[in-house]
Write a protein that holds these residues in place. Sequence first.
Motif, PDB file in Angstrom:
ATOM      1  N   GLU A  90       0.848  -1.177   0.000  1.00 64.80           N
ATOM      2  CA  GLU A  90       0.000   0.000   0.000  1.00 64.80           C
ATOM      3  C   GLU A  90       0.889   1.234   0.000  1.00 64.80           C
ATOM      4  O   GLU A  90       2.065   1.145   0.378  1.00 64.80           O
ATOM      5  N   PRO A  91       0.365   2.383  -0.425  1.00 65.39           N
ATOM      6  CA  PRO A  91       1.196   3.591  -0.514  1.00 65.39           C
ATOM      7  C   PRO A  91       1.992   3.897   0.752  1.00 65.39           C
ATOM      8  O   PRO A  91       3.189   4.179   0.688  1.00 65.39           O
ATOM      9  N   MET A  92       1.334   3.825   1.916  1.00 66.73           N
ATOM     10  CA  MET A  92       2.005   4.157   3.158  1.00 66.73           C
ATOM     11  C   MET A  92       3.229   3.283   3.395  1.00 66.73           C
ATOM     12  O   MET A  92       4.309   3.769   3.776  1.00 66.73           O
ATOM     13  N   TYR A  93       3.091   1.976   3.148  1.00 64.94           N
ATOM     14  CA  TYR A  93       4.186   1.044   3.401  1.00 64.94           C
ATOM     15  C   TYR A  93       5.266   1.141   2.320  1.00 64.94           C
ATOM     16  O   TYR A  93       6.445   0.899   2.585  1.00 64.94           O
ATOM     17  N   SER A 153       3.134  12.633   5.221  1.00 58.63           N
ATOM     18  CA  SER A 153       2.095  13.464   5.831  1.00 58.63           C
ATOM     19  C   SER A 153       0.958  13.697   4.847  1.00 58.63           C
ATOM     20  O   SER A 153      -0.232  13.621   5.204  1.00 58.63           O
ATOM     21  N   TYR A 154       1.318  13.961   3.604  1.00 61.06           N
ATOM     22  CA  TYR A 154       0.315  14.164   2.547  1.00 61.06           C
ATOM     23  C   TYR A 154      -0.485  12.891   2.329  1.00 61.06           C
ATOM     24  O   TYR A 154      -1.725  12.939   2.171  1.00 61.06           O
ATOM     25  N   ASP A 155       0.184  11.748   2.353  1.00 60.87           N
ATOM     26  CA  ASP A 155      -0.500  10.462   2.176  1.00 60.87           C
ATOM     27  C   ASP A 155      -1.499  10.215   3.304  1.00 60.87           C
ATOM     28  O   ASP A 155      -2.631   9.785   3.065  1.00 60.87           O
ATOM     29  N   ARG A 156      -1.104  10.488   4.547  1.00 58.61           N
ATOM     30  CA  ARG A 156      -2.015  10.306   5.695  1.00 58.61           C
ATOM     31  C   ARG A 156      -3.185  11.291   5.615  1.00 58.61           C
ATOM     32  O   ARG A 156      -4.309  10.960   5.994  1.00 58.61           O
ATOM     33  N   TYR A 206      -1.731  18.170   9.131  1.00 57.59           N
ATOM     34  CA  TYR A 206      -2.087  17.682  10.461  1.00 57.59           C
ATOM     35  C   TYR A 206      -3.182  18.502  11.119  1.00 57.59           C
ATOM     36  O   TYR A 206      -3.937  17.985  11.949  1.00 57.59           O
ATOM     37  N   ILE A 207      -3.305  19.764  10.769  1.00 61.04           N
ATOM     38  CA  ILE A 207      -4.455  20.548  11.233  1.00 61.04           C
ATOM     39  C   ILE A 207      -5.738  19.951  10.664  1.00 61.04           C
ATOM     40  O   ILE A 207      -6.742  19.781  11.367  1.00 61.04           O
ATOM     41  N   ARG A 208      -5.709  19.608   9.362  1.00 58.79           N
ATOM     42  CA  ARG A 208      -6.885  19.000   8.733  1.00 58.79           C
ATOM     43  C   ARG A 208      -7.172  17.616   9.330  1.00 58.79           C
ATOM     44  O   ARG A 208      -8.337  17.261   9.554  1.00 58.79           O
ATOM     45  N   ILE A 209      -6.128  16.850   9.597  1.00 54.96           N
ATOM     46  CA  ILE A 209      -6.310  15.524  10.197  1.00 54.96           C
ATOM     47  C   ILE A 209      -6.926  15.642  11.588  1.00 54.96           C
ATOM     48  O   ILE A 209      -7.841  14.887  11.946  1.00 54.96           O
ATOM     49  N   CYS A 261      -0.654   7.815  12.504  1.00 57.36           N
ATOM     50  CA  CYS A 261       0.019   9.124  12.556  1.00 57.36           C
ATOM     51  C   CYS A 261       0.997   9.263  13.712  1.00 57.36           C
ATOM     52  O   CYS A 261       1.944  10.045  13.621  1.00 57.36           O
ATOM     53  N   THR A 262       0.788   8.516  14.800  1.00 57.05           N
ATOM     54  CA  THR A 262       1.670   8.643  15.968  1.00 57.05           C
ATOM     55  C   THR A 262       3.123   8.334  15.633  1.00 57.05           C
ATOM     56  O   THR A 262       4.014   9.134  15.945  1.00 57.05           O
ATOM     57  N   PRO A 263       3.429   7.175  14.996  1.00 50.26           N
ATOM     58  CA  PRO A 263       4.837   6.920  14.666  1.00 50.26           C
ATOM     59  C   PRO A 263       5.405   7.939  13.692  1.00 50.26           C
ATOM     60  O   PRO A 263       6.578   8.305  13.786  1.00 50.26           O
ATOM     61  N   HIS A 264       4.567   8.409  12.762  1.00 51.75           N
ATOM     62  CA  HIS A 264       5.049   9.394  11.799  1.00 51.75           C
ATOM     63  C   HIS A 264       5.382  10.714  12.481  1.00 51.75           C
ATOM     64  O   HIS A 264       6.427  11.322  12.217  1.00 51.75           O
ATOM     65  N   LEU A 265       4.513  11.158  13.379  1.00 55.15           N
ATOM     66  CA  LEU A 265       4.767  12.402  14.106  1.00 55.15           C
ATOM     67  C   LEU A 265       6.005  12.273  14.999  1.00 55.15           C
ATOM     68  O   LEU A 265       6.817  13.202  15.087  1.00 55.15           O
TER      69      LEU A 265
END
Length: 315
Positions: free
Chosen positions: A55-58, A117-120, A216-219, A238-242
């Motif tokens: 998947e895109p994220m991975y 971030s854009y993907d999430r 992240y404001i939108r998320i 999002c937690t590991p990414h942040l």
Amino acid sequence: MINSTQVSHFTLAAYFDTGVFKYLYFLIILTFYLSIVCANVFLIVVICMNRSLHEPMYLFLCSLFVNELYGSTGLFLLLLVQVLSDVHTVSASLCFLQVFCLYSYGGIEFLTLAIMSYDRYLAICYPLQYNTHMTLNKIAKLTALIWLYPLLMNMFIVYYLTLPLQLCGNIINKVYCDNYYIVKLACSDTTLNNAFGLTHMFTVIFGLILMIIYTYIRILKVCFSGSKQTRQKAVSTCTPHLASLLNFSSGCFFEIVQSRFDLYNLPIMLRIFLSLYWLTCQPLINPLLYGLKMSKIRTVYKRLLFGEKMDISDN
């Protein structure tokens, strides 16, 4: 005055005599490097072998782990040699190669985290349209951008801005080669170097930071107004990414502060730690963050650890 291409070697002056302890430091650094290699290679293999992770994220994570191997190799191989050496010199060509590797590693890392971030943002804010927005063609283009832009940009910086400089010395007060410290050795005009660096920082880096903040404001808005399931999905992905983003940003901030403000009143070990943090902790922390926090990767971990057969046809 001498042209940088005529400098035969640079001296890395931040090293100090450790006596017989240099063998202990060598083993510690080697263990650290091998841990980074094993952790990142393992996750790359896990993602490549299991179709449920295609998947895109991975796929972006896979690119991130490849970059950790690239940056770590650019740092640790020379670091291991220097720790055992009594004369801490490095050839000019190898020094500029290390500058290119480390600076492009930083660019690839930051750009990858911005794209993730854009993907999430798309996955959480536009879940129904996600697959139409994030196609394989778009993933390929974004991955090419992640790698080509930093590589070409740093090739321009190193070979067209730094190499032509006339240098008045060859002593770099660090444990690795650094473009900023080489530019500081110049006794020729560095206006172009400084102007380009500031322009690049304000247009590209700040632009990416603003994009990350916006996503992240939108998320967060979606999380507060959405269901419990939406919030749980956002937190788990999002937690590991942040955490990774904050860790890398903090490391870069430490490096910029201690380099630009010449904090020579700090203990030498602390200065070395601050300059190495962004290059050493990120490659080891990322596999732990994503491996432990993301449920799909944890599931594959368990299959491998307990010897269960992996189903590579999962959808």
